[in-house]
Design a protein around this motif. Structure first.
Motif, PDB file in Angstrom:
ATOM      1  N   PHE A  23     -10.961   5.845  -0.975  1.00 46.41           N
ATOM      2  CA  PHE A  23      -9.696   5.345  -0.303  1.00 46.41           C
ATOM      3  C   PHE A  23      -8.877   6.372   0.227  1.00 46.41           C
ATOM      4  O   PHE A  23      -8.237   6.263   1.115  1.00 46.41           O
ATOM      5  CB  PHE A  23      -9.150   4.292  -1.443  1.00 46.41           C
ATOM      6  CG  PHE A  23      -9.614   2.889  -1.490  1.00 46.41           C
ATOM      7  CD1 PHE A  23      -9.850   2.328  -0.330  1.00 46.41           C
ATOM      8  CD2 PHE A  23      -9.698   2.668  -2.656  1.00 46.41           C
ATOM      9  CE1 PHE A  23     -10.513   1.127  -0.184  1.00 46.41           C
ATOM     10  CE2 PHE A  23     -10.309   1.062  -2.703  1.00 46.41           C
ATOM     11  CZ  PHE A  23     -10.688   0.403  -1.666  1.00 46.41           C
ATOM     12  N   ILE A  24      -8.535   7.497  -0.444  1.00 41.97           N
ATOM     13  CA  ILE A  24      -7.630   8.272  -0.176  1.00 41.97           C
ATOM     14  C   ILE A  24      -8.064   9.218   1.138  1.00 41.97           C
ATOM     15  O   ILE A  24      -7.445   9.256   2.016  1.00 41.97           O
ATOM     16  CB  ILE A  24      -7.396   9.417  -1.500  1.00 41.97           C
ATOM     17  CG1 ILE A  24      -6.527   8.822  -2.417  1.00 41.97           C
ATOM     18  CG2 ILE A  24      -6.797  10.977  -0.932  1.00 41.97           C
ATOM     19  CD1 ILE A  24      -6.445   9.474  -3.764  1.00 41.97           C
ATOM     20  N   LEU A  25      -9.446   9.400   1.089  1.00 45.77           N
ATOM     21  CA  LEU A  25     -10.035  10.045   2.165  1.00 45.77           C
ATOM     22  C   LEU A  25     -10.094   9.124   3.520  1.00 45.77           C
ATOM     23  O   LEU A  25      -9.753   9.528   4.445  1.00 45.77           O
ATOM     24  CB  LEU A  25     -11.445  10.476   2.009  1.00 45.77           C
ATOM     25  CG  LEU A  25     -11.677  11.596   0.911  1.00 45.77           C
ATOM     26  CD1 LEU A  25     -13.175  11.660   0.474  1.00 45.77           C
ATOM     27  CD2 LEU A  25     -11.185  12.830   1.248  1.00 45.77           C
ATOM     28  N   GLU A  31      -4.671   8.310   9.120  1.00 45.32           N
ATOM     29  CA  GLU A  31      -3.334   8.781   9.254  1.00 45.32           C
ATOM     30  C   GLU A  31      -3.546  10.308  10.104  1.00 45.32           C
ATOM     31  O   GLU A  31      -2.602  10.925  10.158  1.00 45.32           O
ATOM     32  CB  GLU A  31      -2.433   9.206   8.054  1.00 45.32           C
ATOM     33  CG  GLU A  31      -2.040   7.690   7.266  1.00 45.32           C
ATOM     34  CD  GLU A  31      -1.382   8.022   6.059  1.00 45.32           C
ATOM     35  OE1 GLU A  31      -1.537   9.050   5.374  1.00 45.32           O
ATOM     36  OE2 GLU A  31      -0.512   7.183   5.807  1.00 45.32           O
ATOM     37  N   GLN A  32      -4.993  10.676  10.315  1.00 35.85           N
ATOM     38  CA  GLN A  32      -5.194  11.983  10.933  1.00 35.85           C
ATOM     39  C   GLN A  32      -4.373  13.229  10.233  1.00 35.85           C
ATOM     40  O   GLN A  32      -4.196  14.157  10.715  1.00 35.85           O
ATOM     41  CB  GLN A  32      -4.397  12.164  12.497  1.00 35.85           C
ATOM     42  CG  GLN A  32      -4.929  10.907  13.235  1.00 35.85           C
ATOM     43  CD  GLN A  32      -4.005  10.887  14.587  1.00 35.85           C
ATOM     44  OE1 GLN A  32      -3.417  11.592  15.086  1.00 35.85           O
ATOM     45  NE2 GLN A  32      -4.038   9.567  14.942  1.00 35.85           N
ATOM     46  N   LEU A  33      -4.842  13.062   8.754  1.00 36.92           N
ATOM     47  CA  LEU A  33      -4.430  14.314   8.001  1.00 36.92           C
ATOM     48  C   LEU A  33      -5.442  14.439   6.822  1.00 36.92           C
ATOM     49  O   LEU A  33      -5.331  15.166   6.030  1.00 36.92           O
ATOM     50  CB  LEU A  33      -3.120  13.455   7.169  1.00 36.92           C
ATOM     51  CG  LEU A  33      -1.923  13.318   8.038  1.00 36.92           C
ATOM     52  CD1 LEU A  33      -0.671  12.564   7.052  1.00 36.92           C
ATOM     53  CD2 LEU A  33      -1.464  14.492   8.770  1.00 36.92           C
ATOM     54  N   ARG A  34      -6.751  14.224   7.375  1.00 34.76           N
ATOM     55  CA  ARG A  34      -7.829  14.545   6.346  1.00 34.76           C
ATOM     56  C   ARG A  34      -7.876  15.946   6.119  1.00 34.76           C
ATOM     57  O   ARG A  34      -8.231  16.470   4.985  1.00 34.76           O
ATOM     58  CB  ARG A  34      -9.063  14.112   7.336  1.00 34.76           C
ATOM     59  CG  ARG A  34     -10.315  14.504   6.545  1.00 34.76           C
ATOM     60  CD  ARG A  34     -10.483  13.789   5.039  1.00 34.76           C
ATOM     61  NE  ARG A  34     -11.632  14.147   4.307  1.00 34.76           N
ATOM     62  CZ  ARG A  34     -11.652  15.191   3.410  1.00 34.76           C
ATOM     63  NH1 ARG A  34     -10.913  16.093   3.255  1.00 34.76           N
ATOM     64  NH2 ARG A  34     -13.027  15.354   2.713  1.00 34.76           N
ATOM     65  N   HIS A  35      -7.535  16.917   7.113  1.00 30.27           N
ATOM     66  CA  HIS A  35      -7.275  18.216   6.752  1.00 30.27           C
ATOM     67  C   HIS A  35      -6.460  18.486   5.375  1.00 30.27           C
ATOM     68  O   HIS A  35      -6.488  19.675   5.010  1.00 30.27           O
ATOM     69  CB  HIS A  35      -7.134  19.075   7.718  1.00 30.27           C
ATOM     70  CG  HIS A  35      -5.680  18.666   8.481  1.00 30.27           C
ATOM     71  ND1 HIS A  35      -5.355  17.486   9.217  1.00 30.27           N
ATOM     72  CD2 HIS A  35      -4.495  19.474   8.446  1.00 30.27           C
ATOM     73  CE1 HIS A  35      -4.260  17.397   9.573  1.00 30.27           C
ATOM     74  NE2 HIS A  35      -3.588  18.379   9.144  1.00 30.27           N
ATOM     75  N   TRP A 123       7.220   5.586   1.939  1.00 24.65           N
ATOM     76  CA  TRP A 123       7.359   6.269   3.177  1.00 24.65           C
ATOM     77  C   TRP A 123       6.298   5.744   4.024  1.00 24.65           C
ATOM     78  O   TRP A 123       5.429   5.288   3.684  1.00 24.65           O
ATOM     79  CB  TRP A 123       7.452   8.094   3.396  1.00 24.65           C
ATOM     80  CG  TRP A 123       8.116   8.460   2.227  1.00 24.65           C
ATOM     81  CD1 TRP A 123       9.359   8.048   1.812  1.00 24.65           C
ATOM     82  CD2 TRP A 123       7.980   9.958   1.936  1.00 24.65           C
ATOM     83  NE1 TRP A 123       9.988   9.039   1.098  1.00 24.65           N
ATOM     84  CE2 TRP A 123       9.115  10.162   1.065  1.00 24.65           C
ATOM     85  CE3 TRP A 123       7.271  10.875   2.184  1.00 24.65           C
ATOM     86  CZ2 TRP A 123       9.374  11.418   0.447  1.00 24.65           C
ATOM     87  CZ3 TRP A 123       7.317  11.932   1.678  1.00 24.65           C
ATOM     88  CH2 TRP A 123       8.560  12.465   0.763  1.00 24.65           C
ATOM     89  N   CYS A 124       6.739   5.799   5.321  1.00 26.75           N
ATOM     90  CA  CYS A 124       5.693   5.305   6.401  1.00 26.75           C
ATOM     91  C   CYS A 124       5.789   6.561   7.706  1.00 26.75           C
ATOM     92  O   CYS A 124       7.069   6.716   8.059  1.00 26.75           O
ATOM     93  CB  CYS A 124       6.125   4.236   6.896  1.00 26.75           C
ATOM     94  SG  CYS A 124       5.006   3.345   8.160  1.00 26.75           S
ATOM     95  N   LEU A 125       4.628   6.818   8.226  1.00 27.14           N
ATOM     96  CA  LEU A 125       4.736   7.604   9.293  1.00 27.14           C
ATOM     97  C   LEU A 125       5.307   7.167  10.554  1.00 27.14           C
ATOM     98  O   LEU A 125       5.135   5.918  10.775  1.00 27.14           O
ATOM     99  CB  LEU A 125       3.152   8.174   9.548  1.00 27.14           C
ATOM    100  CG  LEU A 125       2.696   9.104   8.603  1.00 27.14           C
ATOM    101  CD1 LEU A 125       1.144   9.166   8.874  1.00 27.14           C
ATOM    102  CD2 LEU A 125       3.274  10.519   8.534  1.00 27.14           C
TER     103      LEU A 125
END
Length: 163
Positions: A23-25, A31-35, A123-125
């Motif tokens: 789920f985190i992945l 969120e385009q933050l996989r890196h 928080w929310c992007l």
């Protein structure tokens, strides 16, 4: 556990660690933050189930996990009591629009009330308009007058050593 015949919410157990990581992945990918994801199953197991640093709710449609909420307690000096901070809320794209995200938030609100907490926050992007619109419909209030600061990684280590 909260449930009806097709949908349920339950507290995660240690055997859910691979699912929690997935789920985190999935959320990081959305969120385009996989890196930025560096955690692994052992780290999650240690911090969630051994050190009790966070708790996780799993949303299921029948036997299929469809979403999760990872949260922990924080403390408000002004309120003089704990609150709940929602770190991550994620529902798989093919299961969105069925009310599962709302059900997870309602369950978190119920936990906060049951425990005497003073608030539920997250928080929310800024670019995530679907989520922002959803949160405003609750009604959640954006905290526009606050700026989030973070020290992490090497900067955190350097700050700690500088004292």
């Amino acid at each position: 556990m909260e449930s009806n015949q097709l949908f349920s919410i339950r507290k995660a157990v240690a055997d859910d660690v691979p699912l929690i990581l997935q789920f985190i992945l999935d959320l990081a990918e959305y969120e385009q933050l996989r890196h930025e994801v560096v955690t692994d199953e052992d780290t999650l197991r240690t911090w969630i189930f051994e050190r009790h640093g966070a708790e996780v709710l799993i949303a299921q449609e029948g036997d299929e996990p469809v979403g999760f909420a990872l949260y922990f307690h924080n403390f408000s000096t002004f309120l003089g009591r704990c609150g709940i901070y929602l770190e991550d809320l994620f529902v798989r794209p093919e299961h969105r629009g069925k009310g599962y995200g709302l059900a997870l938030l309602k369950r978190l609100a119920a936990i906060a009330v049951e425990e005497g907490c003073g608030r539920l926050e997250w928080w929310c992007l800024d670019w995530n308009k679907p989520s922002i619109d959803f949160y405003l419909s609750l009604p959640a209030q954006p905290m526009d007058e606050w700026t989030v600061y973070r020290v992490a990684g090497e900067d955190l280590t350097n700050l700690a050593r500088s004292g």
